[in-house]
Motif scaffolding. Structure first.
Motif, PDB file in Angstrom:
ATOM      1  N   LYS A   1      13.720  29.539  10.460  1.00  0.00           N
ATOM      2  CA  LYS A   1      14.852  29.197   9.608  1.00  0.00           C
ATOM      3  C   LYS A   1      16.138  29.837  10.133  1.00  0.00           C
ATOM      4  CE  LYS A   1      15.787  28.856   4.733  1.00  0.00           C
ATOM      5  NZ  LYS A   1      15.330  29.194   3.392  1.00  0.00           N
ATOM      6  N   ASP A   2      16.069  31.108  10.534  1.00  0.00           N
ATOM      7  CA  ASP A   2      17.254  31.768  11.095  1.00  0.00           C
ATOM      8  C   ASP A   2      17.668  31.144  12.423  1.00  0.00           C
ATOM      9  OD1 ASP A   2      17.377  33.523   8.967  1.00  0.00           O
ATOM     10  OD2 ASP A   2      16.043  34.982   9.950  1.00  0.00           O
ATOM     11  N   LEU A   3      16.673  30.711  13.190  1.00  0.00           N
ATOM     12  CA  LEU A   3      16.966  30.086  14.481  1.00  0.00           C
ATOM     13  C   LEU A   3      17.676  28.743  14.280  1.00  0.00           C
ATOM     14  CD1 LEU A   3      16.451  30.963  17.374  1.00  0.00           C
ATOM     15  CD2 LEU A   3      14.347  29.652  17.342  1.00  0.00           C
ATOM     16  N   MET A   4      17.276  28.023  13.255  1.00  0.00           N
ATOM     17  CA  MET A   4      17.925  26.742  12.950  1.00  0.00           C
ATOM     18  C   MET A   4      19.383  26.950  12.553  1.00  0.00           C
ATOM     19  SD  MET A   4      17.837  23.482  12.681  1.00  0.00           S
ATOM     20  CE  MET A   4      16.294  22.683  12.378  1.00  0.00           C
ATOM     21  N   PHE A   5      19.656  27.947  11.736  1.00  0.00           N
ATOM     22  CA  PHE A   5      21.039  28.222  11.339  1.00  0.00           C
ATOM     23  C   PHE A   5      21.888  28.653  12.529  1.00  0.00           C
ATOM     24  CE2 PHE A   5      19.279  28.914   6.937  1.00  0.00           C
ATOM     25  CZ  PHE A   5      19.833  27.747   6.440  1.00  0.00           C
ATOM     26  N   ARG A   6      21.291  29.380  13.466  1.00  0.00           N
ATOM     27  CA  ARG A   6      22.031  29.772  14.665  1.00  0.00           C
ATOM     28  C   ARG A   6      22.397  28.546  15.495  1.00  0.00           C
ATOM     29  NH1 ARG A   6      19.218  33.605  18.776  1.00  0.00           N
ATOM     30  NH2 ARG A   6      19.528  31.983  20.301  1.00  0.00           N
ATOM     31  N   GLY A   7      21.477  27.582  15.597  1.00  0.00           N
ATOM     32  CA  GLY A   7      21.771  26.338  16.312  1.00  0.00           C
ATOM     33  C   GLY A   7      22.843  25.527  15.624  1.00  0.00           C
ATOM     34  N   ILE A   8      22.809  25.520  14.296  1.00  0.00           N
ATOM     35  CA  ILE A   8      23.836  24.797  13.544  1.00  0.00           C
ATOM     36  C   ILE A   8      25.201  25.458  13.731  1.00  0.00           C
ATOM     37  CG2 ILE A   8      24.584  24.220  11.199  1.00  0.00           C
ATOM     38  CD1 ILE A   8      21.631  23.762  10.530  1.00  0.00           C
ATOM     39  N   LYS A   9      25.226  26.783  13.816  1.00  0.00           N
ATOM     40  CA  LYS A   9      26.497  27.487  14.056  1.00  0.00           C
ATOM     41  C   LYS A   9      27.100  27.086  15.390  1.00  0.00           C
ATOM     42  CE  LYS A   9      25.562  31.695  11.452  1.00  0.00           C
ATOM     43  NZ  LYS A   9      25.341  33.143  11.576  1.00  0.00           N
ATOM     44  N   TYR A  10      26.258  26.960  16.422  1.00  0.00           N
ATOM     45  CA  TYR A  10      26.760  26.542  17.732  1.00  0.00           C
ATOM     46  C   TYR A  10      27.349  25.138  17.668  1.00  0.00           C
ATOM     47  CZ  TYR A  10      25.056  30.336  20.709  1.00  0.00           C
ATOM     48  OH  TYR A  10      24.877  31.537  21.333  1.00  0.00           O
ATOM     49  N   THR A  11      26.642  24.212  17.025  1.00  0.00           N
ATOM     50  CA  THR A  11      27.140  22.837  16.985  1.00  0.00           C
ATOM     51  C   THR A  11      28.392  22.709  16.125  1.00  0.00           C
ATOM     52  OG1 THR A  11      25.576  22.337  15.219  1.00  0.00           O
ATOM     53  CG2 THR A  11      24.902  21.794  17.442  1.00  0.00           C
ATOM     54  N   VAL A  12      28.451  23.443  15.015  1.00  0.00           N
ATOM     55  CA  VAL A  12      29.652  23.405  14.172  1.00  0.00           C
ATOM     56  C   VAL A  12      30.826  24.038  14.908  1.00  0.00           C
ATOM     57  CG1 VAL A  12      30.651  24.331  12.045  1.00  0.00           C
ATOM     58  CG2 VAL A  12      28.426  23.246  11.999  1.00  0.00           C
ATOM     59  N   GLY A  13      30.569  25.058  15.695  1.00  0.00           N
ATOM     60  CA  GLY A  13      31.632  25.677  16.487  1.00  0.00           C
ATOM     61  C   GLY A  13      32.142  24.768  17.591  1.00  0.00           C
ATOM     62  N   ALA A  14      31.307  23.843  18.040  1.00  0.00           N
ATOM     63  CA  ALA A  14      31.709  22.927  19.110  1.00  0.00           C
ATOM     64  C   ALA A  14      32.588  21.790  18.604  1.00  0.00           C
ATOM     65  CB  ALA A  14      30.479  22.356  19.795  1.00  0.00           C
TER      66      ALA A  14
END
Length: 71
Positions: A1-14
């Motif tokens: 779950k934490d790994l998924m949120f980290r991936g979402i942070k990268y895509t939202v930052g892009a």
């Protein structure tokens, strides 16, 4: 779950970088008569590359969080 949120942070930052990079490139080509043309163009190209990298990294992390069964 934490790994998924980290991936979402990268895509939202892009997402903002996806719009800023091409805008800077367009601005550089519209203002060829100034001395700052090449600097603005270089920054725009770097931002476009950064957005591609961030999206790749974000999608890679999200796929890893979905299919990695060890965690």
């Amino acid at each position: 779950k934490d790994l998924m949120f980290r991936g979402i942070k990268y895509t939202v930052g892009a997402i903002p970088v996806m719009f800023i990079g091409p805008s800077l490139i367009h601005n550089a080509f519209m203002n060829k008569h100034t001395n700052w043309h090449y600097l603005v163009l270089g920054i725009g190209i770097l931002l476009c590359g950064l957005s591609v990298y961030l999206m790749y990294k974000g999608i890679q992390i999200m796929v890893k969080s979905i299919f990695d069964e060890e965690q």
